[in-house]
Design a protein around this motif. Structure first.
Motif, PDB file in Angstrom:
ATOM      1  N   LEU A 151      45.087  25.506  47.095  1.00 58.71           N
ATOM      2  CA  LEU A 151      45.830  26.770  47.100  1.00 58.71           C
ATOM      3  C   LEU A 151      44.932  27.935  46.682  1.00 58.71           C
ATOM      4  O   LEU A 151      45.135  29.077  47.128  1.00 58.71           O
ATOM      5  CB  LEU A 151      47.047  26.691  46.175  1.00 58.71           C
ATOM      6  N   ALA A 152      43.919  27.652  45.851  1.00 55.71           N
ATOM      7  CA  ALA A 152      43.006  28.728  45.430  1.00 55.71           C
ATOM      8  C   ALA A 152      42.188  29.225  46.622  1.00 55.71           C
ATOM      9  O   ALA A 152      41.915  30.428  46.743  1.00 55.71           O
ATOM     10  CB  ALA A 152      42.093  28.240  44.313  1.00 55.71           C
ATOM     11  N   GLY A 153      41.807  28.320  47.506  1.00 58.14           N
ATOM     12  CA  GLY A 153      41.081  28.733  48.710  1.00 58.14           C
ATOM     13  C   GLY A 153      41.974  29.526  49.646  1.00 58.14           C
ATOM     14  O   GLY A 153      41.558  30.521  50.251  1.00 58.14           O
ATOM     15  N   ILE A 154      43.218  29.096  49.766  1.00 60.82           N
ATOM     16  CA  ILE A 154      44.171  29.816  50.623  1.00 60.82           C
ATOM     17  C   ILE A 154      44.423  31.213  50.052  1.00 60.82           C
ATOM     18  O   ILE A 154      44.466  32.207  50.776  1.00 60.82           O
ATOM     19  CB  ILE A 154      45.486  29.009  50.738  1.00 60.82           C
ATOM     20  N   HIS A 155      44.521  31.288  48.725  1.00 59.04           N
ATOM     21  CA  HIS A 155      44.732  32.583  48.062  1.00 59.04           C
ATOM     22  C   HIS A 155      43.587  33.549  48.371  1.00 59.04           C
ATOM     23  O   HIS A 155      43.811  34.707  48.759  1.00 59.04           O
ATOM     24  CB  HIS A 155      44.858  32.335  46.550  1.00 59.04           C
ATOM     25  N   ALA A 156      42.348  33.081  48.245  1.00 60.63           N
ATOM     26  CA  ALA A 156      41.196  33.966  48.517  1.00 60.63           C
ATOM     27  C   ALA A 156      41.211  34.425  49.972  1.00 60.63           C
ATOM     28  O   ALA A 156      40.904  35.586  50.271  1.00 60.63           O
ATOM     29  CB  ALA A 156      39.895  33.238  48.188  1.00 60.63           C
ATOM     30  N   ALA A 157      41.590  33.540  50.873  1.00 63.46           N
ATOM     31  CA  ALA A 157      41.606  33.898  52.296  1.00 63.46           C
ATOM     32  C   ALA A 157      42.726  34.891  52.609  1.00 63.46           C
ATOM     33  O   ALA A 157      42.526  35.840  53.371  1.00 63.46           O
ATOM     34  CB  ALA A 157      41.754  32.641  53.142  1.00 63.46           C
TER      35      ALA A 157
END
Ligand SMILES: Nc1nc2c(ncn2[C@@H]2O[C@H](COP(=O)(O)OP(=O)(O)OP(=O)(O)O)[C@@H](O)[C@H]2O)c(=O)[nH]1
Length: 254
Positions: A81-87
């Motif tokens: 979810l942290a990667g999705i958040h940054a994207a």
């Protein structure tokens, strides 16, 4: 046509590979001679209008794959979810199509098949004409899946009828299990995701559940094969070798 940005998620720690490959960064490990992340880029690039890579190590190496690379804004690898958040923070389109870097056999049209479940409410037939668009769970795991608010549209009247709404998160499933990291997300979910992560949470399907996520079923065998261990890698290499042998038998080089 709906414009969508692709995201290859490669920011994880790859803990299950560390014993065999100390320091391994999964997205950069070769499958049939090419970095694993490159297989996902090949899958997503034709389906999307722009592409991003989520990584937390070896950022320069990932950049050589030809697309912008984003590190997480949350520390200590709290999960995908942290990667999705940054994207989502930089996503130039309304929709983001997310795929984990360790699923190299995804169907070539999965993005459109998930987006088809996000049609605007105005495009769904009104209940008085065609029955309610509200749908019901259709298989065993869907009934158990807390993130699964609804299943594919059936067209059958549901009782009592509820107002339809656009699902801002739609993810894939197969007859055995859900695949939450093969998903499309509308960028309006960013504030909710940020609050979830800031609260110290990280579970993907817990957050999906709060978004009223839909799931779309795929029936292709082994399309979601997931590489986590050296044994998984051997199986994937063997599968590709079988595919090459079949191709050579159908198209002999003479
Ligand atoms: N950006 C980002 N991606 C992550 C993070 N954790 C996992 N991922 C990605 O999410 C997908 C699924 O990850 P997992 O299978 O849970 O973790 P993994 O790192 O691949 O492998 P294991 O550590 O062995 O579970 C993979 O594409 C990972 O690269 C994270 O903290 N940040």
């Amino acid at each position: 046509m709906v414009e969508v940005t692709g995201l290859v998620l490669a920011g994880g720690a790859a803990r299950r590979l560390q014993a065999a490959h100390p320091g391994a960064d999964k997205g950069l490990l070769p499958l049939a001679g090419r970095p694993l992340a490159a297989w996902l880029i090949d899958n997503l690039a034709p389906q999307t209008s722009s592409l991003l890579i989520s990584a937390n190590r070896h950022l320069d190496t990932y950049r050589q794959l030809g697309y912008p690379v984003l590190a997480d804004h949350f520390p200590d690898l709290p999960g995908p979810l942290a990667g999705i958040h940054a994207a989502l923070q930089v996503c130039p389109t309304e929709w983001l199509a997310v795929a984990a870097c360790d699923t190299p056999f995804l169907p070539p049209d999965w993005v459109a098949r998930l987006l088809a479940d996000t049609v605007p409410a105005a495009a769904i037939p009104a209940p008085s004409q065609h029955g309610s668009p509200v749908v019901t769970a259709a298989s065993g795991f869907q009934a158990r899946d807390p993130a699964c608010a609804t299943a594919p549209r059936t067209g059958h009247p549901a009782s009592p009828a509820k107002p339809s709404r656009i699902a801002p998160v739609v993810y894939a499933s197969d007859p055995e299990q859900p695949h939450p990291l093969v998903a499309v997300l509308h960028r309006r979910v960013l504030p909710s995701l940020e609050a979830f992560l800031q609260g110290g949470n990280h579970r993907v399907r817990q957050w999906y559940g709060g978004q009223g996520a839909h799931t779309v079923r795929f029936d292709e065998p082994n399309a979601f094969m997931n590489l986590n261990t050296p044994e998984d890698w051997q199986q994937a290499e063997a599968r590709l070798a079988r595919g090459r042998a079949w191709h050579a038998s159908v198209h002999p080089p003479y």
